[in-house]
Design an enzyme around this catalytic site. Structure first.
Site, PDB file in Angstrom:
ATOM      1  N   ASP A   1       0.812  -1.223   0.000  1.00  0.00           N
ATOM      2  CA  ASP A   1       0.000   0.000   0.000  1.00  0.00           C
ATOM      3  C   ASP A   1       0.844   1.272   0.000  1.00  0.00           C
ATOM      4  O   ASP A   1       0.306   2.369  -0.012  1.00  0.00           O
ATOM      5  CB  ASP A   1      -0.939  -0.011   1.216  1.00  0.00           C
ATOM      6  CG  ASP A   1      -2.007   1.064   1.153  1.00  0.00           C
ATOM      7  OD1 ASP A   1      -2.539   1.329   0.060  1.00  0.00           O
ATOM      8  OD2 ASP A   1      -2.304   1.666   2.202  1.00  0.00           O
TER       9      ASP A   1
ATOM     10  N   GLN B   1      -5.194  -2.255  -6.877  1.00  0.00           N
ATOM     11  CA  GLN B   1      -5.761  -1.315  -5.906  1.00  0.00           C
ATOM     12  C   GLN B   1      -6.414  -0.153  -6.633  1.00  0.00           C
ATOM     13  O   GLN B   1      -5.897   0.329  -7.642  1.00  0.00           O
ATOM     14  CB  GLN B   1      -4.677  -0.762  -4.979  1.00  0.00           C
ATOM     15  CG  GLN B   1      -5.196   0.197  -3.908  1.00  0.00           C
ATOM     16  CD  GLN B   1      -4.067   0.796  -3.090  1.00  0.00           C
ATOM     17  OE1 GLN B   1      -3.329   1.651  -3.541  1.00  0.00           O
ATOM     18  NE2 GLN B   1      -3.926   0.317  -1.853  1.00  0.00           N
TER      19      GLN B   1
ATOM     20  N   SER C   1      -6.816   5.062  -0.169  1.00  0.00           N
ATOM     21  CA  SER C   1      -7.111   3.753  -0.742  1.00  0.00           C
ATOM     22  C   SER C   1      -8.600   3.442  -0.585  1.00  0.00           C
ATOM     23  O   SER C   1      -9.203   3.732   0.451  1.00  0.00           O
ATOM     24  CB  SER C   1      -6.286   2.671  -0.049  1.00  0.00           C
ATOM     25  OG  SER C   1      -4.902   2.940  -0.157  1.00  0.00           O
TER      26      SER C   1
END
Length: 292
Positions: A207, A282, A232
């Site tokens: 991430d 993502q 995110s």
């Protein structure tokens, strides 16, 4: 192993409150909310602790629902969805202040032989030839308008040696380029052999930079520079082959699309000897501040 890595491992060593309920805490983040990679890694730890060790994780799918409060503990509630002959499925909800902030589904599988192929590893410079964060960030402190940003970035990455293969977004602001970014990473110290630990640490790192490729396509420097705001939204990972997070992994990241205030990143992680270990996808909110 340095102190920062020991601290991160402590964060991943969740407290078991009940059979399927765990509690975790947070470490400082660059932004005033819980780092998404941390909550994803902790949720995977919680799921994995309810699964036999001979069933390693092979995928996860997650949604970030609310910003996490770094000053409050996070409770992870595990639901044992399925225990089959080959596959085990777990659902985890992360709760703070009585509200869910994160949701994860993870699948685990007994190892079995099968068909084998993979996408070839792309070209990338040797990681040892690239500057460390301690060399790169202070040399460009003038790129960050807010005082203390370099120190916060260094603290956030103190447990992981992460090296950019090309100039990162904060060095190319104003100059759009191909939406592709590569970094090498490994933990700053050797780890135990537990496969779940290595998978969770890769989840943590995944991430950190995945949406950089979105920024590169538009010549934006990123959150630390102040020309983009974002967070995110969802995160998915597939763990194809065994790997170690304390050995170099190439994180090859691309962005196929950005629209509607969202940007999509896709990526592969390769071991240094060329094995495709992980695939990551993502989507995140990526917005240009109104004043700009």
């Amino acid at each position: 192993m340095n102190a920062a890595l020991r601290s991160l491992l402590d964060l991943l060593d969740l407290e078991r409150i009940e059979r399927d309920i765990f509690r975790g805490f947070s470490r400082p983040a660059v932004v005033p909310r819980v780092f998404g990679g941390q909550v994803a890694a902790q949720a995977l730890v919680a799921a994995g602790r309810t699964v036999p060790a001979e069933r390693p994780a092979h995928s996860l799918h997650a949604y970030f629902l609310r910003p996490g409060d770094p000053g409050a503990p996070i409770v992870y509630e595990v639901d044992r969805i399925r225990d089959g002959r080959s596959f085990t499925t777990r659902r985890v909800v992360a709760v703070q202040h009585g509200q869910p902030i994160f949701h994860l589904s993870a699948s685990f599988q007994v190892y079995e032989d099968g068909m084998e192929h993979q996408e070839a590893m792309p070209q990338a410079p040797d990681p040892e030839s690239l500057p460390t964060a301690e060399e790169l960030l202070p040399a460009h402190a003038d790129r960050f308008p807010e005082p203390g940003t370099v120190e916060r970035l260094l603290e956030a990455r103190a447990a992981v040696d992460l090296r950019y293969a090309q100039d990162p977004p904060f060095l190319t602001a104003g100059r759009p380029r191909e939406p592709r970014s590569q970094v090498w990473f490994r933990t700053r110290g050797k780890l135990d052999d537990d496969p779940l630990l290595h998978v969770c640490l890769a989840t943590y790192v995944s991430d950190m930079t995945l949406l950089d490729s979105v920024l590169l396509a538009h010549g934006r420097g990123g959150w630390a520079v102040g020309d983009v705001v974002g967070a995110s939204l969802d995160h998915a990972m597939w763990f194809h082959r065994p790997f170690r997070a304390d050995e170099w992994l190439l994180y090859d990241q691309r962005s196929p699309s950005a629209s509607g205030g969202r940007g999509l990143g896709t990526a592969h992680m390769y071991t240094q000897d060329g094995r495709l270990a992980v695939t990551v996808i993502q989507e995140g909110v990526v917005r240009v501040p109104r004043s700009r």
